[in-house]
Scaffold this motif. Sequence first.
Motif, PDB file in Angstrom:
ATOM      1  N   PRO A   1       0.605  -0.919  -0.277  1.00 40.24           N
ATOM      2  CA  PRO A   1       0.399   0.260  -0.198  1.00 40.24           C
ATOM      3  C   PRO A   1       1.236   1.380  -0.285  1.00 40.24           C
ATOM      4  N   ASP A   2       0.444   2.784  -0.340  1.00 42.66           N
ATOM      5  CA  ASP A   2       0.891   3.705  -0.504  1.00 42.66           C
ATOM      6  C   ASP A   2       0.976   4.060   1.360  1.00 42.66           C
ATOM      7  N   GLN A   3       0.308   4.065   2.236  1.00 42.01           N
ATOM      8  CA  GLN A   3       0.594   4.341   3.190  1.00 42.01           C
ATOM      9  C   GLN A   3       0.300   2.738   4.554  1.00 42.01           C
ATOM     10  N   LEU A   4       1.601   3.504   5.324  1.00 42.49           N
ATOM     11  CA  LEU A   4       1.910   1.944   5.906  1.00 42.49           C
ATOM     12  C   LEU A   4       1.410   2.533   7.512  1.00 42.49           C
ATOM     13  N   PRO A   5       0.143   2.543   7.802  1.00 45.25           N
ATOM     14  CA  PRO A   5      -0.043   2.364   8.988  1.00 45.25           C
ATOM     15  C   PRO A   5       0.329   2.302  10.448  1.00 45.25           C
ATOM     16  N   HIS A   6       0.342   2.984  11.392  1.00 40.04           N
ATOM     17  CA  HIS A   6       1.132   2.532  12.463  1.00 40.04           C
ATOM     18  C   HIS A   6       2.463   2.033  12.469  1.00 40.04           C
TER      19      HIS A   6
ATOM     20  N   ILE B   1       9.406   2.994  10.096  1.00 35.55           N
ATOM     21  CA  ILE B   1       9.819   3.716   9.004  1.00 35.55           C
ATOM     22  C   ILE B   1      10.546   4.756   9.349  1.00 35.55           C
ATOM     23  N   SER B   2      10.287   5.807  10.088  1.00 34.67           N
ATOM     24  CA  SER B   2      11.201   7.686  10.130  1.00 34.67           C
ATOM     25  C   SER B   2      12.453   6.723  10.415  1.00 34.67           C
ATOM     26  N   SER B   3      13.079   5.885  11.424  1.00 33.54           N
ATOM     27  CA  SER B   3      14.502   5.220  12.092  1.00 33.54           C
ATOM     28  C   SER B   3      14.983   4.354  11.322  1.00 33.54           C
ATOM     29  N   ILE B   4      14.536   3.881  10.402  1.00 29.78           N
ATOM     30  CA  ILE B   4      15.011   3.011   8.610  1.00 29.78           C
ATOM     31  C   ILE B   4      15.236   4.241   8.071  1.00 29.78           C
TER      32      ILE B   4
ATOM     33  N   LYS C   1      19.801  -2.381  15.062  1.00 31.11           N
ATOM     34  CA  LYS C   1      18.397  -3.117  14.854  1.00 31.11           C
ATOM     35  C   LYS C   1      16.973  -2.084  14.837  1.00 31.11           C
ATOM     36  N   ILE C   2      16.291  -2.805  14.757  1.00 29.66           N
ATOM     37  CA  ILE C   2      14.666  -2.383  14.637  1.00 29.66           C
ATOM     38  C   ILE C   2      13.717  -3.699  14.830  1.00 29.66           C
ATOM     39  N   ILE C   3      13.052  -3.248  15.990  1.00 27.15           N
ATOM     40  CA  ILE C   3      11.892  -4.426  15.614  1.00 27.15           C
ATOM     41  C   ILE C   3      10.272  -3.933  15.712  1.00 27.15           C
ATOM     42  N   PHE C   4       9.827  -4.546  15.367  1.00 27.11           N
ATOM     43  CA  PHE C   4       8.522  -4.765  14.574  1.00 27.11           C
ATOM     44  C   PHE C   4       7.524  -4.988  15.349  1.00 27.11           C
ATOM     45  N   PRO C   5       7.190  -4.886  16.209  1.00 31.32           N
ATOM     46  CA  PRO C   5       6.127  -5.486  17.421  1.00 31.32           C
ATOM     47  C   PRO C   5       4.486  -5.694  17.329  1.00 31.32           C
ATOM     48  N   PRO C   6       4.167  -6.382  17.374  1.00 30.19           N
ATOM     49  CA  PRO C   6       2.838  -6.756  16.373  1.00 30.19           C
ATOM     50  C   PRO C   6       1.590  -5.801  17.085  1.00 30.19           C
ATOM     51  N   TYR C   7       0.878  -6.335  15.827  1.00 29.23           N
ATOM     52  CA  TYR C   7      -0.457  -5.406  15.923  1.00 29.23           C
ATOM     53  C   TYR C   7      -1.260  -5.444  17.168  1.00 29.23           C
ATOM     54  N   LYS C   8      -2.263  -4.255  17.831  1.00 29.18           N
ATOM     55  CA  LYS C   8      -2.621  -4.221  18.278  1.00 29.18           C
ATOM     56  C   LYS C   8      -3.965  -4.299  17.760  1.00 29.18           C
ATOM     57  N   ALA C   9      -5.225  -4.824  18.156  1.00 27.54           N
ATOM     58  CA  ALA C   9      -6.438  -4.665  17.379  1.00 27.54           C
ATOM     59  C   ALA C   9      -6.794  -4.140  16.615  1.00 27.54           C
ATOM     60  N   GLU C  10      -6.774  -2.493  17.941  1.00 29.77           N
ATOM     61  CA  GLU C  10      -7.080  -1.332  17.219  1.00 29.77           C
ATOM     62  C   GLU C  10      -6.074  -0.757  15.609  1.00 29.77           C
TER      63      GLU C  10
ATOM     64  N   GLN D   1      -7.379  -2.978  13.080  1.00 33.18           N
ATOM     65  CA  GLN D   1      -8.495  -2.521  12.393  1.00 33.18           C
ATOM     66  C   GLN D   1      -8.481  -1.667  11.745  1.00 33.18           C
ATOM     67  N   ASN D   2      -7.436  -0.503  11.366  1.00 32.11           N
ATOM     68  CA  ASN D   2      -6.734   0.484  10.888  1.00 32.11           C
ATOM     69  C   ASN D   2      -6.788   0.782   9.720  1.00 32.11           C
ATOM     70  N   ILE D   3      -5.427  -0.359   9.613  1.00 31.47           N
ATOM     71  CA  ILE D   3      -5.043  -1.068   8.444  1.00 31.47           C
ATOM     72  C   ILE D   3      -6.009  -1.643   7.177  1.00 31.47           C
ATOM     73  N   LEU D   4      -6.989  -2.458   7.934  1.00 31.85           N
ATOM     74  CA  LEU D   4      -8.414  -3.600   7.344  1.00 31.85           C
ATOM     75  C   LEU D   4      -9.329  -1.768   6.547  1.00 31.85           C
ATOM     76  N   LYS D   5      -9.413  -1.292   7.354  1.00 37.01           N
ATOM     77  CA  LYS D   5     -10.177  -0.183   6.724  1.00 37.01           C
ATOM     78  C   LYS D   5      -9.655   0.408   5.978  1.00 37.01           C
ATOM     79  N   LYS D   6      -8.546   0.837   6.160  1.00 34.67           N
ATOM     80  CA  LYS D   6      -7.863   1.275   4.857  1.00 34.67           C
ATOM     81  C   LYS D   6      -7.871   0.517   3.326  1.00 34.67           C
ATOM     82  N   ARG D   7      -7.783  -1.027   4.127  1.00 32.30           N
ATOM     83  CA  ARG D   7      -7.510  -1.589   2.478  1.00 32.30           C
ATOM     84  C   ARG D   7      -8.973  -1.364   1.828  1.00 32.30           C
ATOM     85  N   ALA D   8      -9.657  -2.087   2.908  1.00 27.36           N
ATOM     86  CA  ALA D   8     -11.498  -1.704   2.656  1.00 27.36           C
ATOM     87  C   ALA D   8     -11.305  -0.946   1.731  1.00 27.36           C
ATOM     88  N   GLU D   9     -11.119   0.549   2.172  1.00 19.91           N
ATOM     89  CA  GLU D   9     -12.071   1.679   1.210  1.00 19.91           C
ATOM     90  C   GLU D   9     -12.060   1.166  -0.053  1.00 19.91           C
TER      91      GLU D   9
END
Length: 407
Positions: free
Chosen positions: A27-32, A37-40, A204-213, A216-224
């Motif tokens: 996607p063009d945007q990667l929410p959360h 992103i900014s550290s990399i 080292k960059i660690i990616f934590p798992p997404y939380k429910a909300e 939700q945002n990610i899905l919403k963006k894609r669903a639109e």
Amino acid sequence: MSIFDSSKNKRSTLIKDRNILQTTYIPDQLPHRESEISSIVEILTPALFKNKPSNILVTGKTGTGKTAVVNYIGKELKKEDPEERNCCFTYVNCEIVDNTYGILFNISNQITTDQNKIPFTGWSLDRVYDTMLSDIEKGNKIFIIVLDEIDRIFQKSGDDIFYFLTSMNEVLKNSKVSIIGITNNTKFAELLTSKIKSRLGEEKIIFPPYKAEQLQNILKKRAELAFEPGVLEEAVIPYCAALSAQDSGDARRALDLLRVSAEVAERNGDAMITEAHVMSARNQIEKDTVKEVIETLPAQSKIVLKSIIEIHERKDTTVTTGYVYSVYKEMCNSLNVNASKEKMVANIISELDMLGIIHARVKSFGRNGRTREIELNISKDIIEFIKKDELFEPLLKHKPVRQTKLL
DNA sequence: AATCCACAGGAAGCCCGGGAAC
DNA sequence: GTTCCCGGGCTTCCTGTGGATT
């Protein structure tokens, strides 16, 4: 008249763009993932001015957006430097090519523009090294090389490729090489020798798992983007997100869930996607994964599992290790397979337990010893699925033959 | 309290196939 | 082609164990 006609006519009314729901879509945007992103980006920015950025090791569980983020940054980097004057971004997935030669071949063919490419096979590794080195030197810029699923190479070919890639910079004058390693194995760094560990893991960059909300945002963006307006019931996305968050926080799985839900709704010919569809999608996904696990089980494990099923269907007794073993031995006999020893069967039972196919707990029966009590943890249609496995065809064939003989 | 059953579960050794080195 | 080595599947061996029974 084509065989596709009828199917074509009932084509999707719900999904506008199927690609967007695929896990490969960037996607063009990667929410959360803004902070990641900014550290990399911060680490990589020197590359735009032809200075060597630190090597980066990116870790995080599956579906946390590691690959998507890195590729997204790569895309943006190219926008900043469209002619690749100062830096060049190269991506290799080590799951597909997992030997040293294949990886070097892959990298160098992305790097070189001219004719003398490394052949698919045939050269000695030394020659490949040398060719690549001179190609890189000729490029006169910073090469950012992404190695996705980096742990795969390590498993198969050891760490000499890391050594080669990281020590290149000592020889290079005009160009430099930076490596971004991506892995979902959090213990990966520990496996490396300390020298390579410190080189590769400069940052080292660690990616934590997404939380429910967040899911939700990610899905919403894609669903639109993916769905026709108004076909999603309001509760669907929160429900998908909640289910996935509680399982794993894996965005890939959340997207799969949403996509399969839509497919289920479509197949039913429904005009809206509802929670019920999500529920049945979830069941289906789970069933599919269980089926796949069972299908790929080694023959011995399948026979043990079938033995457990047989005892289970007798209903009168509890399933214990010893009982399973005796049935297993019989079955091996009639299948003409040589039976393993008790310990092996015990191991297989533990394995099946770990896979969640059965539920085995140790229980003491007093004077009658201490053994595992085994329960099946799979649904009826999966049991039927196992019975139909081609491995057991001889059993099906034999029985009627015997009966006719007796008559 | 001691016994004893039927295994659990860990350690160590064996064997075989495949890849590397000779 | 032969030898060597390594890893993984499998076996053998051993000690440990919960609780009904004695």
